[in-house]
Design a protein around this motif. Structure first.
Motif, mmCIF file in Angstrom:
data_model
loop_
_atom_site.group_PDB
_atom_site.id
_atom_site.type_symbol
_atom_site.label_atom_id
_atom_site.label_comp_id
_atom_site.label_asym_id
_atom_site.label_seq_id
_atom_site.Cartn_x
_atom_site.Cartn_y
_atom_site.Cartn_z
ATOM 1 N N ALA A 41 0.674 -1.133 0.135
ATOM 2 C CA ALA A 41 -0.146 0.545 0.089
ATOM 3 C C ALA A 41 1.009 0.787 -0.025
ATOM 4 C CB ALA A 41 -0.645 0.342 0.821
ATOM 5 N N SER A 42 0.270 2.762 -0.400
ATOM 6 C CA SER A 42 0.490 3.687 -0.427
ATOM 7 C C SER A 42 1.156 3.780 1.140
ATOM 8 C CB SER A 42 0.386 4.315 0.006
ATOM 9 O OG SER A 42 0.245 6.038 -0.497
ATOM 10 N N GLY A 43 2.952 4.566 0.981
ATOM 11 C CA GLY A 43 3.578 4.170 2.186
ATOM 12 C C GLY A 43 3.976 2.975 3.088
ATOM 13 N N ASP A 206 8.594 -13.313 -10.634
ATOM 14 C CA ASP A 206 9.385 -15.025 -10.242
ATOM 15 C C ASP A 206 9.507 -14.788 -8.829
ATOM 16 O OD1 ASP A 206 10.055 -15.250 -13.081
ATOM 17 O OD2 ASP A 206 11.835 -13.872 -12.620
ATOM 18 N N LYS A 207 9.893 -13.838 -8.525
ATOM 19 C CA LYS A 207 9.626 -13.331 -6.780
ATOM 20 C C LYS A 207 8.362 -11.969 -6.323
ATOM 21 C CE LYS A 207 12.808 -14.555 -4.025
ATOM 22 N NZ LYS A 207 14.508 -14.486 -4.234
ATOM 23 N N ILE A 208 7.867 -12.128 -5.388
ATOM 24 C CA ILE A 208 6.956 -11.741 -4.853
ATOM 25 C C ILE A 208 7.569 -11.688 -3.372
ATOM 26 C CG2 ILE A 208 4.159 -9.957 -4.945
ATOM 27 C CD1 ILE A 208 5.354 -11.465 -7.462
ATOM 28 N N ILE A 209 7.437 -9.674 -3.196
ATOM 29 C CA ILE A 209 8.037 -9.110 -1.811
ATOM 30 C C ILE A 209 6.331 -8.595 -1.627
ATOM 31 C CG2 ILE A 209 9.509 -8.151 -0.180
ATOM 32 C CD1 ILE A 209 12.143 -8.989 -2.371
ATOM 33 N N ARG A 210 6.021 -8.787 -0.305
ATOM 34 C CA ARG A 210 4.962 -7.887 -0.361
ATOM 35 C C ARG A 210 5.519 -7.475 1.458
ATOM 36 N NH1 ARG A 210 2.416 -12.336 -2.109
ATOM 37 N NH2 ARG A 210 0.512 -11.838 -3.514
ATOM 38 N N SER A 213 3.656 -1.281 6.563
ATOM 39 C CA SER A 213 4.076 -0.766 7.218
ATOM 40 C C SER A 213 5.827 -0.619 7.661
ATOM 41 C CB SER A 213 3.622 -1.069 8.813
ATOM 42 O OG SER A 213 1.724 -0.997 7.982
ATOM 43 N N GLY A 214 6.303 -0.768 6.973
ATOM 44 C CA GLY A 214 7.983 -0.701 6.457
ATOM 45 C C GLY A 214 8.622 -2.606 7.523
ATOM 46 N N LYS A 215 7.777 -3.104 6.814
ATOM 47 C CA LYS A 215 8.215 -4.607 7.130
ATOM 48 C C LYS A 215 7.567 -5.570 6.101
ATOM 49 C CE LYS A 215 7.357 -4.426 11.540
ATOM 50 N NZ LYS A 215 8.221 -4.571 13.096
ATOM 51 N N ILE A 216 8.751 -6.794 5.621
ATOM 52 C CA ILE A 216 8.152 -7.594 5.544
ATOM 53 C C ILE A 216 6.610 -8.350 5.763
ATOM 54 C CG2 ILE A 216 8.551 -10.049 3.798
ATOM 55 C CD1 ILE A 216 10.163 -7.290 3.271
ATOM 56 N N ASP A 217 5.572 -8.401 4.132
ATOM 57 C CA ASP A 217 5.070 -9.084 5.159
ATOM 58 C C ASP A 217 4.624 -10.658 4.294
ATOM 59 O OD1 ASP A 217 1.966 -9.581 5.749
ATOM 60 O OD2 ASP A 217 1.642 -8.479 3.838
ATOM 61 N N SER A 218 5.062 -10.750 2.925
ATOM 62 C CA SER A 218 5.749 -12.152 2.514
ATOM 63 C C SER A 218 7.105 -12.048 1.992
ATOM 64 C CB SER A 218 4.309 -12.416 1.930
ATOM 65 O OG SER A 218 3.533 -11.629 1.321
ATOM 66 N N ILE A 219 6.819 -13.368 1.026
ATOM 67 C CA ILE A 219 8.380 -13.132 0.068
ATOM 68 C C ILE A 219 7.392 -14.702 -0.952
ATOM 69 C CG2 ILE A 219 9.811 -13.344 -0.997
ATOM 70 C CD1 ILE A 219 11.152 -12.310 1.317
ATOM 71 N N THR A 220 7.110 -14.478 -1.938
ATOM 72 C CA THR A 220 7.001 -15.968 -1.964
ATOM 73 C C THR A 220 7.434 -15.782 -3.615
ATOM 74 O OG1 THR A 220 4.294 -13.922 -3.067
ATOM 75 C CG2 THR A 220 4.132 -16.083 -1.866
#
Ligand SMILES: Nc1ncnc2c1ncn2[C@@H]1O[C@H](COP(=O)(O)OP(=O)(O)OP(=O)(O)O)[C@@H](O)[C@H]1O
Ligand SMILES: [Mg+2]
Length: 233
Positions: A41-43, A206-210, A213-220
């Motif tokens: 998201a934005s921010g 190939d890879k999605i980094i979500r 709020s300044g943290k990694i939510d998931s990496i798939t």
């Protein structure tokens, strides 16, 4: 060891009395030649990640490695060379030089490069060989963005960083631009990182980094990424 390693990276911005934790302990790896989507998201901190990776800003803490370089230890001077030699940038607004032609815009980028690609071939790769004598005002938004991509890749960077590259484009044109980025990634083995807030684009990575709020939510990982032209969003 991966090509890119972000290890527990923090970035604080001081706004008067308030400290903004733009990145709050972010870690991820990216392999050479990967097509990576950074979504959120934005921010959320997407541009902050890209700016640190591109050597445009410095981390508050943590380490950032690109190839064999620990860029988080770099001085301003070393970062200038790193940006010039190793990184291509594509932004939402194309930032072309208006009184130079398409060809001249790309040539300018090559002049500061140690190992530039052939300019005509690069313009061909983004589908613009017919428009090389035109000025930016004479071509469409999608074509201008493809010039910006040609300019970014003509210096033959190891890493291509794109911050919302389709943000100003219509649906169909946006897909064409993403397809060009995907083609470059596969053909030149350039590592390409694309920021988007549009989750519908995740199937092409190939890879999605979500990021949230300044943290990694998931990496798939997508085992079978779709081509940009195929997806509907
Ligand atoms: N130069 C700055 N000074 C102060 N705060 C900043 C600065 N740059 C970014 N921030 C803050 O850091 C956080 C992350 O910003 P960032 O630009 O990385 O978000 P983003 O995910 O790229 O968002 P967007 O999708 O809107 O571009 C936000 O809270 C933002 O307000
Ligand atoms: Mg941003």
């Amino acid at each position: 060891m991966s090509f890119i390693e972000f290890n527990n990276v923090r970035k604080d911005y001081q706004m008067g009395e308030v400290t903004i934790h733009a990145l709050d302990g972010v870690s991820f790896d990216i392999e050479e030649g990967e097509f990576v989507i950074i979504a959120g998201a934005s921010g959320a901190g997407k541009s902050t990640i890209l700016n640190l990776l591109g050597g445009m800003d410095k981390a508050t803490a943590g380490t950032i490695k690109v190839g064999d370089k620990i860029i988080s230890d770099y001085t301003d001077n070393e970062l200038t060379y790193y940006r010039r030699d190793d990184v291509g940038f594509v932004f939402q607004f194309y930032n072309l030089i208006q009184n130079l032609t398409v060809l001249e815009n790309v040539e300018l980028a090559c002049q500061i490069s140690k190992n530039p690609l052939d300019i005509e071939e690069t313009l061909d790769a983004v589908g613009l060989s017919e428009r090389k004598s035109n000025f930016p005002s004479q071509i469409s938004g999608g074509e201008q963005q493809r010039v910006a991509i040609a300019r970014a890749i003509a210096k033959n960077p190891r890493l291509l960083l794109c911050d919302e590259p389709t943000g100003a484009l219509d649906y169909q044109t946006g897909k064409q631009v993403l397809q060009v980025l995907q083609n470059i990634c596969k053909k030149e083995k350039t590592t390409v990182i694309v920021i988007t807030h549009n989750l519908a684009l995740t199937p092409i990575g190939d890879k999605i980094i979500r990021v949230r709020s300044g943290k990694i939510d998931s990496i798939t990982l997508n085992e079978h990424p779709q081509s940009a032209q195929e997806i509907e969003y």
